[in-house]
Design an enzyme around this catalytic site. Structure first.
Site, short mmCIF file in Angstrom:
data_model
loop_
_atom_site.label_atom_id
_atom_site.label_comp_id
_atom_site.label_asym_id
_atom_site.label_seq_id
_atom_site.Cartn_x
_atom_site.Cartn_y
_atom_site.Cartn_z
N CYS A 1 -36.29 -14.63 -39.25
CA CYS A 1 -35.42 -15.58 -39.92
C CYS A 1 -34.43 -16.19 -38.94
CB CYS A 1 -34.75 -14.91 -41.11
SG CYS A 1 -34.37 -13.21 -40.86
N ARG B 1 -33.39 -13.24 -31.22
CA ARG B 1 -34.29 -12.10 -31.43
C ARG B 1 -35.35 -11.94 -30.34
NH1 ARG B 1 -35.09 -10.97 -37.69
NH2 ARG B 1 -34.53 -8.90 -37.00
N PRO B 2 -34.90 -11.63 -29.14
CA PRO B 2 -35.83 -11.44 -28.03
C PRO B 2 -36.66 -10.16 -28.17
CG PRO B 2 -33.60 -10.85 -27.37
CD PRO B 2 -33.50 -11.37 -28.78
N ILE C 1 -23.97 -8.16 -33.97
CA ILE C 1 -25.40 -7.90 -33.70
C ILE C 1 -26.19 -9.19 -33.46
CG2 ILE C 1 -27.48 -6.68 -34.50
CD1 ILE C 1 -25.21 -4.71 -34.40
N ARG D 1 -40.79 -11.01 -38.12
CA ARG D 1 -40.34 -10.30 -36.92
C ARG D 1 -40.91 -8.86 -36.88
NH1 ARG D 1 -37.52 -10.12 -31.90
NH2 ARG D 1 -36.70 -8.06 -31.74
N ASP E 1 -37.55 -8.46 -25.13
CA ASP E 1 -37.56 -7.93 -23.77
C ASP E 1 -37.56 -6.40 -23.71
OD1 ASP E 1 -35.02 -8.43 -24.93
OD2 ASP E 1 -34.04 -8.02 -23.03
N LEU E 2 -36.87 -5.76 -24.65
CA LEU E 2 -36.80 -4.29 -24.59
C LEU E 2 -38.16 -3.66 -24.86
CD1 LEU E 2 -33.46 -3.89 -26.57
CD2 LEU E 2 -33.77 -3.48 -24.12
N ASP F 1 -26.76 -6.36 -42.11
CA ASP F 1 -27.50 -6.83 -43.29
C ASP F 1 -26.61 -6.89 -44.55
OD1 ASP F 1 -29.76 -7.09 -41.77
OD2 ASP F 1 -30.65 -5.20 -42.40
N LYS G 1 -37.23 -1.71 -47.56
CA LYS G 1 -38.12 -2.61 -46.80
C LYS G 1 -38.24 -2.14 -45.35
CE LYS G 1 -36.46 -6.74 -45.15
NZ LYS G 1 -36.68 -6.77 -43.69
N ASN G 2 -37.09 -1.89 -44.73
CA ASN G 2 -37.12 -1.59 -43.30
C ASN G 2 -37.57 -0.16 -42.99
OD1 ASN G 2 -36.43 -4.19 -42.87
ND2 ASN G 2 -34.26 -3.79 -42.46
N ARG H 1 -38.84 -11.85 -50.13
CA ARG H 1 -39.29 -11.10 -48.95
C ARG H 1 -38.67 -9.70 -48.93
NH1 ARG H 1 -38.66 -13.75 -43.22
NH2 ARG H 1 -39.28 -11.61 -42.79
N1 EPU Z 1 -32.44 -7.06 -28.96
C1 EPU Z 1 -32.65 -7.44 -27.66
N2 EPU Z 1 -33.89 -7.28 -27.12
C2 EPU Z 1 -34.91 -6.75 -27.84
C3 EPU Z 1 -34.70 -6.34 -29.16
C4 EPU Z 1 -33.45 -6.51 -29.71
O1 EPU Z 1 -31.74 -7.94 -27.01
O2 EPU Z 1 -36.02 -6.62 -27.26
C5 EPU Z 1 -31.12 -7.24 -29.56
C6 EPU Z 1 -31.13 -8.20 -30.75
O3 EPU Z 1 -31.08 -9.55 -30.32
C7 EPU Z 1 -29.88 -7.78 -31.49
C8 EPU Z 1 -29.83 -6.26 -31.24
O4 EPU Z 1 -30.72 -6.02 -30.14
O5 EPU Z 1 -28.75 -8.38 -30.92
C9 EPU Z 1 -30.25 -5.41 -32.39
O6 EPU Z 1 -31.47 -5.88 -32.92
P1 EPU Z 1 -32.59 -4.89 -33.43
O7 EPU Z 1 -33.71 -4.88 -32.47
O8 EPU Z 1 -31.97 -3.58 -33.80
O9 EPU Z 1 -33.07 -5.63 -34.75
P2 EPU Z 1 -34.51 -5.51 -35.35
O10 EPU Z 1 -35.06 -4.18 -35.07
O11 EPU Z 1 -35.30 -6.71 -35.00
C10 EPU Z 1 -33.82 -4.47 -37.66
C11 EPU Z 1 -33.99 -4.85 -39.08
C12 EPU Z 1 -33.07 -6.03 -39.39
C13 EPU Z 1 -31.63 -5.60 -39.11
C14 EPU Z 1 -31.50 -5.14 -37.66
C15 EPU Z 1 -30.14 -4.60 -37.32
C16 EPU Z 1 -36.28 -4.23 -39.52
C17 EPU Z 1 -37.66 -4.66 -39.83
N3 EPU Z 1 -35.38 -5.20 -39.34
O12 EPU Z 1 -34.19 -5.62 -36.92
O13 EPU Z 1 -33.20 -6.33 -40.75
O14 EPU Z 1 -30.76 -6.67 -39.34
O15 EPU Z 1 -32.46 -4.09 -37.40
O16 EPU Z 1 -29.82 -3.53 -38.13
O17 EPU Z 1 -36.00 -3.04 -39.47
C18 EPU Z 1 -33.47 -7.71 -42.64
O18 EPU Z 1 -33.90 -6.71 -43.21
O19 EPU Z 1 -33.24 -8.79 -43.24
C19 EPU Z 1 -33.23 -7.62 -41.21
C20 EPU Z 1 -33.04 -8.69 -40.45
#
Ligand code: EPU
Length: 438
Positions: free
Chosen positions: A121, A126-127, A343, A97, A129-130, A321, A26-27, A414
């Site tokens: 979810c 899940r900000p 995380i 997201r 800002d980055l 995950d 999926k990812n 999903r």
């Molecule tokens: N974070 C920030 N600011 C940002 C973005 C992220 O502070 O702008 C923080 C998050 O709050 C978190 C950390 O950075 O504490 C890592 O989050 P990340 O951005 O890596 O997560 P993501 O990219 O939104 C992906 C997967 C998630 C998986 C995470 C961690 C996808 C579509 N989603 O999410 O998968 O848990 O990486 O490995 O690739 C799932 O498949 O069910 C799922 C939630």
């Protein structure tokens, strides 16, 4: 109509047997679909999982003007060339997201994108800002009103150096795609190392991008390359890598509830941290080139295994995950195991439901829990809260005594394709039921 899963538990007995095949990740597929926005010529992918999140991403792309068709059971052709829109449709974008992945390529292509704060979810705040900081560093201006973002770079994006204060998977992927359309070189530092990031870079490079370093913490993107059709016909259909989270979840299931289980079409090298944790606990995991197996031979009781402490980390550490499925495992082994979720701040919320089933779990704070085992779980009716915890509930239901009902099948759909049919094939007593009120 809403649906639920009804599961008849094995009361701790090991009754599953056979082989289960892993689908595409999926990812990995979601960023690849987003990348189609950057291409004038169609892209074709194989091993595409038929899951709700893929449907939602396709819906978002269709609304922007993309055209697509399934060319085989799991092969999908998508033409992003006709995309004209740069505003993400609100409902779907808010509900997923991963919709944020579209912002990078849309900004690169049109110099403008508008989108609502992406939902997701219940696993944490899940900000974004980055993403915003990254776009600004590339020269874009950002405005936000009532949760609606407008980002624009009328003169185009410019290459930059960006350090991720926190490593982010979709953040890395999104800025990587934006950087392709930027003038000059972009260097992403403290970039995410996940295999899905590498998969995206390999696809983009096969279409003429110049990205180096994916899979390391520093990724360099030479901007301004025009992406084209793949040079060789061998690269024309790009395969989606196998889903490591699905494979890992089935491995845990195999350890818990199978006589013998072989997991095929996977990449074991993506699961080192889980395999090590299971082996430490006493599970005999066999590893092949593209398969994993657990052989319990009907003899190894779960209580013969020992406790193991888990701390979730970015890849190649223990994946967040897989934390919920692993917690189910830990309720069955002997001793005290700690779980440290580093995380997401909401990713241990599901433990309250496992406690309802009889698990002995003490929460220290929102990031840390202590699991004491072994405990015989009892079947219960539960509401699946998110994709990964939803699957963990199915695992818990399979090892529990009696019947369990997992509401909100949608969350599991999903991320996992027709989970009940695949589990039935290896002996799982699970059925999907329509419900008026779930
Ligand atoms: N974070 C920030 N600011 C940002 C973005 C992220 O502070 O702008 C923080 C998050 O709050 C978190 C950390 O950075 O504490 C890592 O989050 P990340 O951005 O890596 O997560 P993501 O990219 O939104 C992906 C997967 C998630 C998986 C995470 C961690 C996808 C579509 N989603 O999410 O998968 O848990 O990486 O490995 O690739 C799932 O498949 O069910 C799922 C939630």
């Amino acid at each position: 109509m809403k649906q639920k899963f009804v599961v008849e538990g094995f009361a701790g007995k090991k009754k599953l047997n056979g082989e289960i095949k892993i689908n595409g990740a999926k990812n990995a597929v979601l960023p690849l679909l987003a990348a189609s926005v950057l291409l004038n010529k169609p892209a074709e992918f194989s091993n595409v999982p038929k899951i709700e999140d893929v449907e939602k991403m396709l819906e978002l792309l269709r609304n922007l003007g993309a055209e697509f068709n399934w060319t085989g059971e799991r092969s999908l052709k998508i033409a992003g060339g006709k995309i004209f829109g740069n505003a993400l449709e609100h409902d779907n974008a808010k509900r997923m997201r991963a919709s944020i992945l579209l912002t990078g390529p849309l900004l690169a292509r049109f110099g403008k994108v508008s989108f609502p704060h992406p939902g997701g979810c219940v696993i944490g705040e899940r900000p974004i800002d980055l993403f915003i900081e990254g776009f600004k560093k590339m020269g874009a201006s950002v405005s936000e009103k009532d949760g609606l973002y407008e980002i624009s770079a009328p003169k185009g994006l410019v290459g930059t150096e960006f350090f991720f204060r926190v490593s982010s998977v979709t953040g890395t992927e999104t800025l990587m795609m934006a950087a392709i359309g930027a003038k000059g070189k972009t260097i992403l530092k403290n970039a995410a190392l996940e295999p899905e990031v590498v998969c995206l870079a390999e696809f983009l490079n096969s279409r003429g991008a110049r990205i180096s370093g994916a899979g390391s913490s520093e990724i360099i993107i030479e901007g301004g390359c025009e992406l084209k059709e793949s040079a060789s016909s061998a690269d024309k259909i790009f395969p989606i890598i196998p889903d490591r989270i699905e494979a890992g979840s089935f491995l845990v299931l195999g350890a818990l509830a199978a006589n013998n289980l072989k997991i095929t079409n996977c990449q074991p090298a993506h699961l080192d941290s889980l395999i090590e944790a299971l082996r430490f606990s006493g599970v005999a995991v066999e590893v092949g080139n593209d398969w994993l197996a657990v052989k319990n031979n009907g003899k190894i009781a779960n209580e013969m295994r020992r406790a193991v402490n888990i701390k979730t980390r970015e890849y190649p550490g223990f994946p967040t995950d897989l934390q919920a499925p692993m917690a189910v495992f830990l309720t069955q082994v002997t001793g005290e195991s700690s779980i440290h979720e580093t995380i997401f701040e909401g990713r241990l919320n599901y433990t309250a439901d496992l406690e309802k089933m009889g698990a002995d779990i003490k929460m220290w704070d929102s990031h840390r829990a202590l699991v004491k085992g072994p405990t015989l779980l009892k079947g219960k009716e539960l509401d699946g809260p998110d994709i990964r915890a939803g699957l963990a509930y199915i695992l818990a239901a399979i090892i529990a005594e009696g019947e369990s009902v997992i509401n909100n099948a949608y969350f599991i759909d999903r991320g996992y394709e027709r989970i009940e049919e695949r589990l039935q094939k290896i002996g799982g007593k699970i059925k999907r039921v329509d419900c008026e009120v779930c």
